[in-house]
Design a protein around this motif. Sequence first.
Motif, PDB file in Angstrom:
ATOM      1  N   ASP A   4       0.829  -1.210   0.000  1.00  0.00           N
ATOM      2  CA  ASP A   4       0.000   0.000   0.000  1.00  0.00           C
ATOM      3  C   ASP A   4       0.862   1.258   0.000  1.00  0.00           C
ATOM      4  OD1 ASP A   4      -2.348  -1.462  -0.007  1.00  0.00           O
ATOM      5  OD2 ASP A   4      -2.520  -1.445   2.172  1.00  0.00           O
ATOM      6  N   ALA A   5       1.942   1.229   0.777  1.00  0.00           N
ATOM      7  CA  ALA A   5       2.835   2.392   0.816  1.00  0.00           C
ATOM      8  C   ALA A   5       3.513   2.592  -0.530  1.00  0.00           C
ATOM      9  CB  ALA A   5       3.868   2.237   1.921  1.00  0.00           C
ATOM     10  N   ILE A   6       3.928   1.500  -1.167  1.00  0.00           N
ATOM     11  CA  ILE A   6       4.567   1.618  -2.486  1.00  0.00           C
ATOM     12  C   ILE A   6       3.587   2.189  -3.490  1.00  0.00           C
ATOM     13  CG2 ILE A   6       5.507   0.309  -4.438  1.00  0.00           C
ATOM     14  CD1 ILE A   6       6.812  -1.540  -2.346  1.00  0.00           C
ATOM     15  N   VAL A   7       2.354   1.690  -3.493  1.00  0.00           N
ATOM     16  CA  VAL A   7       1.344   2.203  -4.424  1.00  0.00           C
ATOM     17  C   VAL A   7       1.126   3.691  -4.190  1.00  0.00           C
ATOM     18  CG1 VAL A   7      -1.108   2.098  -5.052  1.00  0.00           C
ATOM     19  CG2 VAL A   7       0.223  -0.009  -4.789  1.00  0.00           C
ATOM     20  N   PHE A   8       1.036   4.096  -2.922  1.00  0.00           N
ATOM     21  CA  PHE A   8       0.862   5.519  -2.612  1.00  0.00           C
ATOM     22  C   PHE A   8       2.005   6.335  -3.204  1.00  0.00           C
ATOM     23  CE2 PHE A   8       1.952   9.145   0.050  1.00  0.00           C
ATOM     24  CZ  PHE A   8       0.771   9.864   0.005  1.00  0.00           C
ATOM     25  N   TRP A   9       3.256   5.897  -2.963  1.00  0.00           N
ATOM     26  CA  TRP A   9       4.397   6.685  -3.434  1.00  0.00           C
ATOM     27  C   TRP A   9       4.554   6.632  -4.945  1.00  0.00           C
ATOM     28  CZ3 TRP A   9       5.711  10.530  -0.849  1.00  0.00           C
ATOM     29  CH2 TRP A   9       5.656  10.512   0.538  1.00  0.00           C
ATOM     30  N   VAL A  10       4.164   5.531  -5.577  1.00  0.00           N
ATOM     31  CA  VAL A  10       4.235   5.474  -7.039  1.00  0.00           C
ATOM     32  C   VAL A  10       3.302   6.513  -7.631  1.00  0.00           C
ATOM     33  CG1 VAL A  10       3.643   4.053  -9.050  1.00  0.00           C
ATOM     34  CG2 VAL A  10       5.042   3.092  -7.213  1.00  0.00           C
ATOM     35  N   VAL A  11       2.133   6.664  -7.016  1.00  0.00           N
ATOM     36  CA  VAL A  11       1.158   7.639  -7.514  1.00  0.00           C
ATOM     37  C   VAL A  11       1.609   9.061  -7.199  1.00  0.00           C
ATOM     38  CG1 VAL A  11      -1.203   8.492  -7.233  1.00  0.00           C
ATOM     39  CG2 VAL A  11      -0.772   6.036  -7.407  1.00  0.00           C
ATOM     40  N   TRP A  12       2.050   9.311  -5.960  1.00  0.00           N
ATOM     41  CA  TRP A  12       2.341  10.675  -5.527  1.00  0.00           C
ATOM     42  C   TRP A  12       3.800  11.078  -5.674  1.00  0.00           C
ATOM     43  CZ3 TRP A  12      -1.607  13.717  -5.307  1.00  0.00           C
ATOM     44  CH2 TRP A  12      -2.857  13.178  -5.052  1.00  0.00           C
ATOM     45  N   ASN A  13       4.691  10.127  -5.619  1.00  0.00           N
ATOM     46  CA  ASN A  13       6.113  10.446  -5.705  1.00  0.00           C
ATOM     47  C   ASN A  13       6.865   9.226  -6.235  1.00  0.00           C
ATOM     48  OD1 ASN A  13       8.761  11.220  -5.340  1.00  0.00           O
ATOM     49  ND2 ASN A  13       8.407  12.141  -3.347  1.00  0.00           N
ATOM     50  N   PRO A  14       6.817   9.008  -7.544  1.00  0.00           N
ATOM     51  CA  PRO A  14       7.442   7.810  -8.099  1.00  0.00           C
ATOM     52  C   PRO A  14       8.941   7.719  -7.826  1.00  0.00           C
ATOM     53  CG  PRO A  14       6.643   9.269  -9.840  1.00  0.00           C
ATOM     54  CD  PRO A  14       6.166   9.826  -8.549  1.00  0.00           C
ATOM     55  N   GLU A  15       9.614   8.863  -7.733  1.00  0.00           N
ATOM     56  CA  GLU A  15      11.048   8.839  -7.453  1.00  0.00           C
ATOM     57  C   GLU A  15      11.317   8.237  -6.069  1.00  0.00           C
ATOM     58  OE1 GLU A  15       9.484  11.768  -8.408  1.00  0.00           O
ATOM     59  OE2 GLU A  15      10.115  11.714 -10.510  1.00  0.00           O
ATOM     60  N   LYS A  16      10.476   8.590  -5.094  1.00  0.00           N
ATOM     61  CA  LYS A  16      10.641   8.045  -3.743  1.00  0.00           C
ATOM     62  C   LYS A  16      10.400   6.538  -3.752  1.00  0.00           C
ATOM     63  CE  LYS A  16       9.374   8.186   1.029  1.00  0.00           C
ATOM     64  NZ  LYS A  16       9.119   8.970   2.160  1.00  0.00           N
ATOM     65  N   ALA A  17       9.390   6.092  -4.471  1.00  0.00           N
ATOM     66  CA  ALA A  17       9.102   4.657  -4.540  1.00  0.00           C
ATOM     67  C   ALA A  17      10.277   3.892  -5.116  1.00  0.00           C
ATOM     68  CB  ALA A  17       7.844   4.410  -5.373  1.00  0.00           C
ATOM     69  N   ILE A  18      10.856   4.416  -6.172  1.00  0.00           N
ATOM     70  CA  ILE A  18      12.011   3.770  -6.808  1.00  0.00           C
ATOM     71  C   ILE A  18      13.187   3.737  -5.837  1.00  0.00           C
ATOM     72  CG2 ILE A  18      13.738   4.026  -8.637  1.00  0.00           C
ATOM     73  CD1 ILE A  18      11.364   5.121 -10.380  1.00  0.00           C
ATOM     74  N   LEU A  19      13.408   4.825  -5.121  1.00  0.00           N
ATOM     75  CA  LEU A  19      14.504   4.903  -4.155  1.00  0.00           C
ATOM     76  C   LEU A  19      14.314   3.893  -3.031  1.00  0.00           C
ATOM     77  CD1 LEU A  19      17.079   6.315  -3.187  1.00  0.00           C
ATOM     78  CD2 LEU A  19      15.621   7.978  -2.037  1.00  0.00           C
ATOM     79  N   GLU A  20      13.100   3.770  -2.511  1.00  0.00           N
ATOM     80  CA  GLU A  20      12.837   2.827  -1.417  1.00  0.00           C
ATOM     81  C   GLU A  20      13.073   1.387  -1.867  1.00  0.00           C
ATOM     82  OE1 GLU A  20      12.303   3.336   1.814  1.00  0.00           O
ATOM     83  OE2 GLU A  20      12.522   5.473   1.470  1.00  0.00           O
ATOM     84  N   VAL A  21      12.605   1.049  -3.048  1.00  0.00           N
ATOM     85  CA  VAL A  21      12.809  -0.309  -3.563  1.00  0.00           C
ATOM     86  C   VAL A  21      14.299  -0.555  -3.782  1.00  0.00           C
ATOM     87  CG1 VAL A  21      12.380  -1.842  -5.531  1.00  0.00           C
ATOM     88  CG2 VAL A  21      10.505  -0.498  -4.550  1.00  0.00           C
ATOM     89  N   ALA A  22      15.006   0.424  -4.310  1.00  0.00           N
ATOM     90  CA  ALA A  22      16.449   0.282  -4.538  1.00  0.00           C
ATOM     91  C   ALA A  22      17.205   0.143  -3.221  1.00  0.00           C
ATOM     92  CB  ALA A  22      16.974   1.473  -5.337  1.00  0.00           C
ATOM     93  N   ASN A  23      16.818   0.907  -2.202  1.00  0.00           N
ATOM     94  CA  ASN A  23      17.468   0.807  -0.892  1.00  0.00           C
ATOM     95  C   ASN A  23      17.298  -0.590  -0.307  1.00  0.00           C
ATOM     96  OD1 ASN A  23      18.468   3.418  -0.781  1.00  0.00           O
ATOM     97  ND2 ASN A  23      16.666   4.226   0.258  1.00  0.00           N
ATOM     98  N   PHE A  24      16.103  -1.150  -0.411  1.00  0.00           N
ATOM     99  CA  PHE A  24      15.887  -2.489   0.114  1.00  0.00           C
ATOM    100  C   PHE A  24      16.691  -3.511  -0.684  1.00  0.00           C
ATOM    101  CE2 PHE A  24      13.681  -6.549   0.375  1.00  0.00           C
ATOM    102  CZ  PHE A  24      13.783  -6.764   1.734  1.00  0.00           C
ATOM    103  N   ALA A  25      16.713  -3.376  -1.994  1.00  0.00           N
ATOM    104  CA  ALA A  25      17.482  -4.309  -2.832  1.00  0.00           C
ATOM    105  C   ALA A  25      18.968  -4.248  -2.480  1.00  0.00           C
ATOM    106  CB  ALA A  25      17.265  -3.989  -4.311  1.00  0.00           C
ATOM    107  N   GLU A  26      19.479  -3.056  -2.220  1.00  0.00           N
ATOM    108  CA  GLU A  26      20.880  -2.918  -1.835  1.00  0.00           C
ATOM    109  C   GLU A  26      21.142  -3.586  -0.491  1.00  0.00           C
ATOM    110  OE1 GLU A  26      24.338   0.453  -1.179  1.00  0.00           O
ATOM    111  OE2 GLU A  26      22.382   1.068  -1.936  1.00  0.00           O
ATOM    112  N   ALA A  27      20.219  -3.432   0.459  1.00  0.00           N
ATOM    113  CA  ALA A  27      20.371  -4.077   1.762  1.00  0.00           C
ATOM    114  C   ALA A  27      20.417  -5.598   1.612  1.00  0.00           C
ATOM    115  CB  ALA A  27      19.223  -3.666   2.687  1.00  0.00           C
ATOM    116  N   VAL A  28      19.552  -6.137   0.767  1.00  0.00           N
ATOM    117  CA  VAL A  28      19.525  -7.582   0.544  1.00  0.00           C
ATOM    118  C   VAL A  28      20.835  -8.043  -0.106  1.00  0.00           C
ATOM    119  CG1 VAL A  28      18.381  -9.446  -0.739  1.00  0.00           C
ATOM    120  CG2 VAL A  28      17.018  -7.730   0.478  1.00  0.00           C
TER     121      VAL A  28
END
Length: 80
Positions: A4-28
């Motif tokens: 739900d948070a990702i969907v919210f940020w994709v709609v309102w702030n796609p750059e933030k959504a991409i950054l959050e997904v990238a941060n998690f991928a880097e952590a993994v």
Amino acid sequence: MNVDAIVFWVVWNPEKAILEVANFAEAVTLHRSGRLAEAEARYRQILDRDAGHADALHHLGLISLERGDAGRALDLIGRA
């Protein structure tokens, strides 16, 4: 970050959504390469922004388990 948070940020702030997904991928990636302290720090940064990030909680639990702290692991994974 939950779906739900990702969907919210994709709609309102796609750059933030991409950054959050990238941060998690880097952590993994850090986690998988055995760089546990760095991965833990990255997961904690994610949780600073989203305390309910189930995947970050789960992966922190896995790190705790790898370090031999089963009690902490159960707590974190249970919260996920």
